[in-house]
Write an enzyme that holds these catalytic residues in place. Structure first.
Site, mmCIF file in Angstrom:
data_model
loop_
_atom_site.group_PDB
_atom_site.id
_atom_site.type_symbol
_atom_site.label_atom_id
_atom_site.label_comp_id
_atom_site.label_asym_id
_atom_site.label_seq_id
_atom_site.Cartn_x
_atom_site.Cartn_y
_atom_site.Cartn_z
ATOM 1 N N GLY A 222 37.724 -13.810 10.761
ATOM 2 C CA GLY A 222 36.770 -13.825 11.854
ATOM 3 C C GLY A 222 35.449 -13.119 11.610
ATOM 4 C CB CYS A 247 37.084 -8.999 2.462
ATOM 5 S SG CYS A 247 36.711 -10.743 2.792
ATOM 6 C CG HIS A 336 39.789 -10.465 -1.493
ATOM 7 N ND1 HIS A 336 40.690 -9.852 -0.653
ATOM 8 C CD2 HIS A 336 38.982 -11.220 -0.698
ATOM 9 C CE1 HIS A 336 40.454 -10.230 0.598
ATOM 10 N NE2 HIS A 336 39.418 -11.053 0.594
ATOM 11 C CD GLU A 338 42.793 -8.238 -2.918
ATOM 12 O OE1 GLU A 338 42.717 -9.241 -2.184
ATOM 13 O OE2 GLU A 338 41.856 -7.413 -3.032
#
Length: 366
Positions: A222, A247, A336, A338
């Site tokens: 969102g 993020c 990201h 990860e």
């Protein structure tokens, strides 16, 4: 089973339905990853979205729980060129999620690139879908709100505090859960950082009661402009202890520092986004999943750009101009580190987080 994808401009795309027999609405987006459909479907950041995969073949290596990024599928629907293997079909059925295959995903992707992300409806049915039904489905799509008008984070954030203890604890962080991926937690715990996951609307006093060495604001779905409670908490935490973000967490930190965010035309979703470290000149190939970005024309006062996207020059990282006092440390990245799925080029950032926590822990002890 029959499948139909209805777009807000009246476009009708028919194909073969799989997964659950149901009907969903969502923002239609595309992901360019060649692998990782399990991680993508279970990523909480996809809440409210119907995901189109640009790679043509999906489902060919099965589904394993160890690949899950959350407790189940969070995407609203799945659009693929070819689906193979029963496990993907069964996986979607288990979580009541529809899929459609046998469609031209290149056409869909080009349409999204040209027009921007699109409100859409995906319906699967054992009965043929009639022209009269199509008219009603188009009406439903047109009436569906833009994703920026929907508050999605409460649907994916933890409802209670969860603790992940590192075997050999070196430091401890509080993770503000806006829809965190399990890979983020794993990357911290593997490095000796215990993680205390708290709801997105947790207040400063509760967070500090856990005596963390730093705070990480997670990814999630969102529009960051809907995150007023979390933004206020982050504002209050800055200057008390180190604060980092990933993020959506990066966007929340941007706003907390006084910056602005905006919605991208079609976002960045995939495992092949090149990011440049402005200071060192190094380039990393990163995994990304976001539809909003930091406005580089309104950089927060006292902050500087850290990373940039080489495809479109959008902001990929910011930091507060460094202070000798560790409690004033603030930095965040849009991508990201990860991965899950994607390349591990940027996982060193978790080493930096843990090292930051260790240093601040030592500073507090003195």
């Amino acid at each position: 089973m029959y499948g139909i994808l209805v777009l807000e401009d009246g476009t009708i795309i028919r194909g073969d339905g799989f997964g659950a027999e149901t009907e969903v609405l969502g923002e239609l987006v595309f992901n360019t990853s060649m692998t990782g459909y399990v991680e993508i479907l279970t990523d909480p950041s996809y809440k409210g979205q119907i995901v189109t995969m640009t790679y043509p073949l999906e489902g060919n290596y099965g589904v394993e729980k160890e690949w899950f990024e959350s407790d189940g599928i969070k995407a609203e629907g799945f659009v693929v060129k070819d689906m193979t293997g029963l496990k993907l079909d069964e996986f979607l059925k288990e979580y009541n999620i529809p899929g459609i295959s046998g469609v031209d995903t290149r056409y869909i992707t080009r349409k999204i690139r040209s027009k921007g992300v699109i409100r859409s409806l995906l319906k699967t049915s054992t009965n043929p879908i009639t022209k009269d039904e199509e008219t009603e489905l188009i009406k439903k799509v047109v009436e569906y709100p833009d994703i920026s008008e929907i508050d999605l984070v409460p649907e994916v954030s933890t409802k209670e505090t969860v603790v992940y203890s590192a075997d050999d604890e070196k430091t401890k962080c509080v993770l503000i859960d806006c829809g965190v991926k399990q890979s983020i937690v794993n990357c911290l715990v593997e490095r000796g950082c215990s993680v205390i996951k708290v709801p997105y609307n947790s207040k400063k006093e509760e967070i500090l009661s856990y005596t963390p060495d730093f705070v990480l604001v997670s990814n999630g779905p969102g529009d960051p402009e809907n995150m007023a409670e979390t933004v206020d908490t982050v504002k209050n935490l800055i200057g008390t202890l180190p604060v980092t973000g990933i993020c959506l967490g990066h966007q929340i930190i941007t706003i907390a520092l006084g910056g602005k965010t905006y919605k991208l035309k079609f976002g960045h979703r995939g495992g092949n986004q090149p990011v440049k470290d402005i200071e060192s000149g190094k380039v990393y190939i990163t995994s990304q999943n976001h539809g909003f970005a930091t406005d580089d024309c309104v950089v927060p006062t006292g902050s500087e750009l850290m990373h940039m996207n080489l495809n479109d020059d959008t902001v990929e990282g910011i930091r507060k101009i460094e202070s000798e006092d560790l409690k004033n440390t603030v930095w965040s990245v849009q991508y990201h580190p990860e991965a899950g799925p994607g390349p591990h080029d940027a996982r060193f950032l978790f080493d930096e987080m843990v090292e930051l926590g260790i240093k601040f822990k030592a500073e507090k002890a003195n």
